[in-house]
Design a protein around this motif. Structure first.
Motif, PDB file in Angstrom:
ATOM      1  N   VAL A   1       0.776  -0.829   0.290  1.00 23.95           N
ATOM      2  CA  VAL A   1       0.238  -0.411  -0.081  1.00 23.95           C
ATOM      3  C   VAL A   1       0.919   0.911   0.125  1.00 23.95           C
ATOM      4  O   VAL A   1       0.790   2.261  -0.899  1.00 23.95           O
ATOM      5  CB  VAL A   1      -0.760   0.039   1.362  1.00 23.95           C
ATOM      6  CG1 VAL A   1      -1.340   1.549   1.426  1.00 23.95           C
ATOM      7  CG2 VAL A   1      -1.869  -0.847   0.962  1.00 23.95           C
ATOM      8  N   ALA A   2       1.932   0.838   0.720  1.00 25.52           N
ATOM      9  CA  ALA A   2       2.758   2.636   0.945  1.00 25.52           C
ATOM     10  C   ALA A   2       4.003   2.296  -0.499  1.00 25.52           C
ATOM     11  O   ALA A   2       3.729   3.660  -0.892  1.00 25.52           O
ATOM     12  CB  ALA A   2       3.536   2.752   1.902  1.00 25.52           C
ATOM     13  N   TYR A   3       3.816   1.921  -0.690  1.00 25.83           N
ATOM     14  CA  TYR A   3       5.494   1.794  -1.502  1.00 25.83           C
ATOM     15  C   TYR A   3       4.926   1.096  -3.562  1.00 25.83           C
ATOM     16  O   TYR A   3       5.794   1.238  -3.698  1.00 25.83           O
ATOM     17  CB  TYR A   3       6.636   1.040  -0.727  1.00 25.83           C
ATOM     18  CG  TYR A   3       6.868   1.661   0.195  1.00 25.83           C
ATOM     19  CD1 TYR A   3       7.609   2.816  -0.510  1.00 25.83           C
ATOM     20  CD2 TYR A   3       7.265   0.880   0.855  1.00 25.83           C
ATOM     21  CE1 TYR A   3       8.055   3.541   1.625  1.00 25.83           C
ATOM     22  CE2 TYR A   3       7.630   1.592   2.253  1.00 25.83           C
ATOM     23  CZ  TYR A   3       7.972   2.451   2.560  1.00 25.83           C
ATOM     24  OH  TYR A   3       8.828   3.229   3.365  1.00 25.83           O
ATOM     25  N   GLY A   4       3.565   0.949  -3.216  1.00 25.08           N
ATOM     26  CA  GLY A   4       3.286   0.820  -4.555  1.00 25.08           C
ATOM     27  C   GLY A   4       3.042   1.611  -5.594  1.00 25.08           C
ATOM     28  O   GLY A   4       3.535   2.964  -5.151  1.00 25.08           O
ATOM     29  N   GLU A   5       3.052   1.295  -6.720  1.00 21.35           N
ATOM     30  CA  GLU A   5       3.186   2.176  -8.053  1.00 21.35           C
ATOM     31  C   GLU A   5       1.346   2.724  -8.107  1.00 21.35           C
ATOM     32  O   GLU A   5       0.512   2.547  -7.898  1.00 21.35           O
ATOM     33  CB  GLU A   5       3.277   2.121  -9.080  1.00 21.35           C
ATOM     34  CG  GLU A   5       3.532   2.850 -10.565  1.00 21.35           C
ATOM     35  CD  GLU A   5       4.641   3.932 -10.158  1.00 21.35           C
ATOM     36  OE1 GLU A   5       4.910   4.592 -10.485  1.00 21.35           O
ATOM     37  OE2 GLU A   5       6.139   2.985  -9.671  1.00 21.35           O
TER      38      GLU A   5
END
Length: 492
Positions: free
Chosen positions: A437-441
């Protein structure tokens, strides 16, 4: 002083709920609710200071009794209540602006929020177990209205399931309370003193052990439904996911504690009359089952609020497991975990709520790149997830270490090891989902949402308090937890 503080504790949120309904003041509903919540917090702190300075306090002809266990639950309710009310200001405004709520629903929401706080703060301060049951039942009635406030098919279904299962559970708890009255009335008479906690504790060793064993089963299953212990937990993911996020923070952060508080009070009486092994074995069984059942649901979960709700099932199971393991270490670990869970989960639900509103979805597959688009919300989710996963330096690392250590010292090493493995699986699933959730595109076309100061404060305060009690716990905090653990252990 204690009488005035208790009066303010209950009167402030009720008065706020009533004043909000005055037509000329409805547009100030949020600010009036915040004032009521802050006055409740001030009263709770005054009570805590008095109890920690002078020991347990009784007032109003002994209908009110407050000890360290009461204080821990009470202060958590007040702190999370202020944060949830503060978070509600931008959250409800956004829901009204987006059409999810009608403008006339906002005053109703804030009135119900205050009544919800009022019912919860009564639970840990009443001396009578019957009135405590009434207060817990009242929390169900009010919170059902908050869960259903969106009036969608899903929210109404969740509220109905919550009402039905909660009512069945509370009926079983009532039967357990009546059985306790049956066991105590030959010793204390047939008046209200037969359900007074202070009087029951004094004669606990003389209560009929067979009756108290059966009473504890009904109490554990009944109040355990409200706690969210498996397999009575099925209302919890639906209700927590459909309620407004500030309400979810209250449900998960402190409402579950109220029911758990009732179970722990009855545990003391059962342990004194029938021996601690009986009650502890039941707590261990329900605790382990709750943690184990939550794991597969956490692994496959896609809804961020349902994921957090299943973590509530897991962590209530951890607290029950630690309380069942018992001993000074296990009971202290249970209380520390209770505090850490309340602060962490309330912050996470409010941070998740801001993300849900920004992305207009609860699906974790569709809310990628939060750290880029909403750095504060993304960072809060990451810090909260690390804390909830039990990583150092957060307090849940200490409490889970205490759980395992207590299991070894009490000769229940296998239970501690199994519990630790299940906790590790749940933590791994939480971190996996949070990282994506935080680092996805980010999805194409997504823009950064606007952050309101009230959101920043409401999410930050619980995390800052968590860091304080994790890294440099004040002496008064440590003393309160030790006293509360001693009460649960029957030593006080």
């Amino acid at each position: 002083m204690i009488a005035a503080a208790v009066s303010g504790l209950v009167a402030a949120p009720i008065a706020a709920a009533l004043v909000i309904q005055i037509p000329l003041l409805r547009r100030f509903a949020g600010l009036l609710a915040l004032l009521g919540a802050m006055l409740t917090l001030i009263s709770a702190v005054l009570i805590a200071v008095e109890v920690q300075s002078n020991g347990p306090q009784s007032t109003f002809k002994d209908w009110i009794y407050v000890d360290s266990l009461s204080v821990v639950i009470l202060v958590l309710i007040a702190v999370v209540g202020v944060c949830a009310t503060l978070n509600s200001l931008p959250y409800i405004d956004e829901d009204v602006a987006s059409g999810h709520l009608r403008s006339q629903d906002a005053p109703r929401y804030y009135s119900l929020l205050m009544l919800f706080m009022a019912t919860m703060v009564i639970v840990p301060v009443v001396d009578n177990l019957g009135i405590m049951w009434v207060a817990i039942e009242a929390t169900t009635v009010v919170s059902v209205l908050l869960v259903s406030i969106y009036r969608t098919g899903q929210s109404l279904e969740a509220a109905w399931k919550y009402l039905v299962l909660g009512s069945v559970g509370i009926a079983m708890a009532l039967f357990g309370t009546m059985m306790t009255f049956y066991a105590s009335s030959p010793l204390l008479g047939e008046g209200s003193q037969s359900l007074a906690w202070t009087d029951l504790r004094a004669v606990a060793e003389q209560l009929d052990p067979d009756v108290m064993r059966l009473a504890f089963v009904f109490v554990l299953v009944g109040y355990g439904t409200k706690v969210g212990l498996a397999p009575m937990h099925t209302w919890l993911p639906d209700a927590h996911s459909q309620a407004p996020s500030p309400v979810s923070a209250l449900l998960s952060g402190v409402l579950l504690n109220c029911a758990l508080y009732a179970v722990l009070r009855f545990r003391v009486l059962t342990a004194a009359s029938a021996g601690s092994d009986y009650a502890d074995d039941l707590l261990i069984a329900f605790g382990l089952f709750s943690v184990g059942l939550a794991v597969p649901f956490l692994v496959v979960q896609h809804d961020i609020k349902r994921m957090l709700a299943y973590h509530s099932v897991e962590h209530m199971g951890i607290i029950a497991l630690a309380a069942g393991i018992g001993g000074p270490v296990g009971l202290y670990a249970a209380m520390l975990h209770l505090v850490a869970h309340s602060l962490t989960k309330s912050s996470l639900f409010m941070a998740a709520g801001s993300v849900v509103q920004a992305f207009n979805t609860r699906s974790m597959h569709r809310m990628r790149g939060v750290i880029k688009l909403a750095p504060f919300s993304g960072a809060s989710l990451i810090v909260g997830a690390l804390a909830l996963a039990g990583l150092p330096p957060f307090a849940m690392f200490t409490s889970e270490y205490g759980l395992v250590s207590g299991s070894f010292s009490s000769g229940q090493a296998l239970i501690g090891v199994i519990g630790l493995l299940l906790i590790a699986l749940a933590a791994a699933s939480l971190l996996y989902h949070t990282v994506h959730v935080a680092y996805g595109e980010p999805r194409p076309g997504k823009t950064a949402p606007r952050l309101r100061g009230a959101t920043l404060l409401s999410v930050s305060i619980p995390l800052l308090l968590l860091l304080l009690v994790s890294i440099a716990p004040p002496a008064a905090f440590d003393s309160a937890l030790r006293d509360a653990a001693s009460i649960i252990g029957g030593s006080e």
